[in-house]
Design a protein around this motif. Structure first.
Motif, PDB file in Angstrom:
ATOM      1  N   ALA A  65       0.975  -1.196   0.023  1.00 18.08           N
ATOM      2  CA  ALA A  65      -0.115   0.022   0.034  1.00 18.08           C
ATOM      3  C   ALA A  65       0.804   1.221   0.011  1.00 18.08           C
ATOM      4  N   PRO A  66       0.317   2.467  -0.586  1.00 22.79           N
ATOM      5  CA  PRO A  66       1.197   3.588  -0.678  1.00 22.79           C
ATOM      6  C   PRO A  66       1.409   3.942   0.906  1.00 22.79           C
ATOM      7  N   VAL A  67       2.674   4.235   1.099  1.00 20.90           N
ATOM      8  CA  VAL A  67       3.168   4.423   2.436  1.00 20.90           C
ATOM      9  C   VAL A  67       3.493   5.966   2.690  1.00 20.90           C
ATOM     10  N   GLU A  68       3.612   6.590   1.582  1.00 23.64           N
ATOM     11  CA  GLU A  68       4.124   8.068   1.520  1.00 23.64           C
ATOM     12  C   GLU A  68       3.341   9.191   2.357  1.00 23.64           C
ATOM     13  N   PRO A  69       2.044   8.728   2.210  1.00 24.49           N
ATOM     14  CA  PRO A  69       0.978   9.931   3.043  1.00 24.49           C
ATOM     15  C   PRO A  69       1.425   9.803   4.517  1.00 24.49           C
ATOM     16  N   ALA A  94      -3.483   8.284   4.969  1.00 21.20           N
ATOM     17  CA  ALA A  94      -2.820   7.260   5.276  1.00 21.20           C
ATOM     18  C   ALA A  94      -4.080   6.296   5.995  1.00 21.20           C
ATOM     19  N   ILE A 108      -6.214   4.843   3.297  1.00 21.70           N
ATOM     20  CA  ILE A 108      -5.326   3.572   2.433  1.00 21.70           C
ATOM     21  C   ILE A 108      -5.450   2.354   3.457  1.00 21.70           C
ATOM     22  N   ARG A 161      -7.058  -1.412   2.617  1.00 21.04           N
ATOM     23  CA  ARG A 161      -6.214  -2.667   2.634  1.00 21.04           C
ATOM     24  C   ARG A 161      -6.697  -3.587   3.461  1.00 21.04           C
ATOM     25  N   ARG A 208       6.044  -1.026   7.222  1.00 20.14           N
ATOM     26  CA  ARG A 208       6.740   0.077   6.487  1.00 20.14           C
ATOM     27  C   ARG A 208       6.520   1.482   7.417  1.00 20.14           C
ATOM     28  N   THR A 209       5.659   1.315   8.571  1.00 20.01           N
ATOM     29  CA  THR A 209       5.695   2.522   9.490  1.00 20.01           C
ATOM     30  C   THR A 209       6.549   2.536  10.789  1.00 20.01           C
TER      31      THR A 209
END
Lengths: 422, 205
Positions: free
Chosen positions: A29-33, A42, A45, A49, A338-339
């Motif tokens: 999943a996009p983690v940039e936000p 975030a 997202i 998921r 990834r956080t």
């Protein structure tokens, strides 16, 4: 008897089924936000998921819980960490999952996390238990973190993750057991010294160990952006741990406008990800990769031998070995939480009971402060009650994220009181 | 045209089809209602729904049947003070305590009055009482907040072992005691225990 067209169809169908079942790559999943501090985006997202998860529920529960904790939503974050932790502890796998994991992609099995991820799930569950006024449940979580970090494939390593022991000391003292707290501080010293000896960043004996006895407020900071798994550019069966460049390096703490100190590294998450008990794992090949290569080589040798000797048995064995090597997908499992932060840092303070303003900012390598990361809390420290066995200990946990103004501006936080009741 | 496949090809075909079917079947998901008192087959260990239910039921029934609660001055009152987690795994303390409280009230049959001193609930009760007394909301009866005759406390402990070949076991003990608040006498105690053992399958090592 089968006709040639029936045989061809069956073979084609079975291979298509095999490919469909085994070759669908996991998509992160996009983690940039999250790292940009757009926590509402975030959250959306990760929730999506989580709802559509297939074998990765615990992963997205952890990432969503991290986001919710950063937003101050303590109870839901605790629930998610707790539930994810139970799933990460559940080693049961169905026969289908086992077959899929053996013949298909590594990431087709249920995500349970690496030892460092499981340990950090316990640590964050414990920190939130502190915030919920349950220091005993916090201590249980930190003990669980010790077990999870020490849980290695050959079981020969002890936990070298000092935050588990250090936080257990704070929780034990808050729960009224000072002797146990001192024992945990001793364990934390050993774990920290071992980790630094094998390459972890930070001081081998940070000053927080000595400051423990005289402190009543622990500021714990999850600093920087944590490691992630990547496949080697040339060898997709090799897992490498990628550590991004860090924007911030430490947290500075002010109480009522007065500078009280800068946090020190107690746990190096990237080191934990790369090692097991001090043994470096970066670039280790998955077991299936080794199997695939061995089976392929053995199959070729057997086939050649079989042709030379005109031996049907060798030809059959060689064919099966080659088929197995072709069917086994040895691409590495790149799923990771990834956080997570780059390091866990702490500062122990002695602060008078009562209401105080706690201001925290984050500094980079160049000593510059990024104001978008700064935040302030109003904390209320409980009085020290000599008659009570329980200690007036408070723990505040912060994450180095650029926060939107509404979350930065004087968030009201009551530091947890000890001895939370059910 | 009919053909006879060589033995090796037949074997390869069979293996391939079997693995494919297993993969497809293995990926199937479904939901169904299950009995919370029996193992759900999901796997894992820890305090499960059947443990919480069985423990709460047993505690309530045993306490009501066995504890020598003094009823000479009226129906005795009991306050559930705390459940202390001294284990090596976190638990949902609120859930366990609430289930015990519910069962004590349900099975109490007027022999025992259970007080709710949960911090948040007590705050709400006091706010509602103030509102009643100030006439902001209706309510004729005025009652004093009941004091407690007895307290129930619980402790959770585990013995966790981790061994070779990724074997692990966790022995859980939930112990409960009831103490007379006047005399400090421990008038009742009981425990509930269970044990989990297992190992990490090769695919996770």
């Amino acid at each position: 008897m089968l006709t040639s067209s029936q045989s061809a169809r069956m073979l084609a169908t079975s291979f298509v089924l095999m490919l469909a079942a085994s070759c669908t790559a996991w998509v992160p999943a996009p983690v940039e936000p999250y790292w940009q501090g757009r926590l509402d985006v975030a959250e959306t997202i990760f929730r999506e998921r989580l709802e559509t998860s297939d074998g990765d529920w615990a992963l997205f529960a952890n990432e969503l819980a991290t986001t919710l904790e950063a937003r101050g939503e303590v109870d839901e974050a605790w629930r998610l960490f707790f539930d994810a932790g139970r799933l990460m502890e559940n080693w049961d796998a169905s026969f289908g999952d086992r077959v899929a994991a053996v013949a298909g992609r590594e990431d087709s099995r249920e995500y349970r996390g690496e030892p460092y991820e499981r340990a950090l799930n316990s640590i964050y569950t414990g920190l939130l238990s502190f915030a919920r006024g349950e220091p005993d449940n916090a201590r249980a979580s930190f003990r669980e973190a010790m077990l999870r970090d020490a849980e290695q494939s050959d079981e020969q390593f002890a936990s070298d993750f000092a935050p588990s022991f250090f936080l257990a000391a704070w929780a034990s003292r808050a729960a009224g057991d000072r002797n146990e707290a001192r024992a945990y501080i001793d364990e934390a010293r050993k774990a920290r010294a071992d980790a630094v000896r094998f390459g972890a960043r930070g001081a081998a004996s940070p000053s927080v160990f000595d400051a423990f006895e005289g402190s009543n407020l622990l500021v714990m900071a999850s600093v920087g952006r944590g490691p992630s798994k990547v496949a080697d550019r040339h060898r997709p069966d090799l897992v490498r741990i990628d550590v991004p460049r860090q924007h911030v390096r430490a947290a500075r703490v002010y109480v009522d406008g007065r500078y009280r100190g800068t946090t020190e590294v107690l746990g190096d998450v990237a080191y934990q990800a790369r090692t097991r008990g001090g043994r470096w794992l970066d670039g280790v090949r998955a077991g299936k990769a080794v199997f695939s290569e061995v089976a392929s080589t053995a199959g070729t040798v057997l086939l050649l031998e079989g042709l030379d000797r005109e031996d049907g048995g060798l030809l059959l064995a060689g064919g099966i070995a080659l088929l197995a090597s072709l069917l086994v997908n040895s691409d590495a499992d790149l799923r990771c939480w990834r956080t997570l932060p780059d390091t866990l840092q702490v500062l122990a303070l002695d602060v008078a009971p009562g209401e105080h303003e706690l201001f925290i900012d984050f500094v980079g390598d160049d000593g510059q402060v990024d104001r978008a990361y700064s935040r302030s809390y109003t904390i209320r420290l409980p009085p020290r009650d000599a008659a009570s066995a329980r200690d007036a200990t408070s723990v505040v946990h912060v994450r180095s994220l650029p926060l939107e103004a509404s979350l930065r501006a004087r968030t009201e936080v009551s530091a947890p009181r000890p001895g939370g009741q059910s | 045209m009919q053909i006879s496949l060589p033995r090796a090809a037949r074997l390869a075909l069979t293996v391939s089809i079997t693995l494919s079917l297993l993969l497809v079947i293995g990926c199937a998901r479904s939901h169904q209602r299950v009995d919370p008192d029996v193992d759900d087959g999901v796997g894992g260990g820890g305090t499960e729904s059947q443990d919480v239910r069985a423990m709460a039921e047993m505690m309530a029934r045993d306490l009501l049947a066995e504890a020598p609660l003094d009823a000479s001055a009226g129906t005795p009152t009991l306050h559930i003070l705390a459940l202390d987690n001294s284990a090596s795994h976190p638990i949902d303390k609120k859930m366990v305590v609430e289930m015990i409280r519910t069962r004590l009230v349900r099975h109490g049959g007027g022999r025992l009055r259970v007080l709710n001193r949960d911090a948040a609930t007590l705050q709400e009760i006091q706010a509602e009482r103030r509102a009643k007394r100030e006439g902001a909301v209706e309510g004729a009866q005025k009652k004093a907040l009941l004091g407690s005759d007895y307290v129930l406390t619980g402790t959770v402990r585990t013995i966790s072992k981790r061994g070779r070949d990724s074997m692990s076991s966790d022995y859980w003990v939930y112990s409960f005691v009831v103490v007379d608040l006047e005399s400090s006498e421990q008038v009742w105690a009981n425990e509930y225990d269970f044990k989990w053992a297992g190992n990490k399958p090769a695919i996770y090592r």
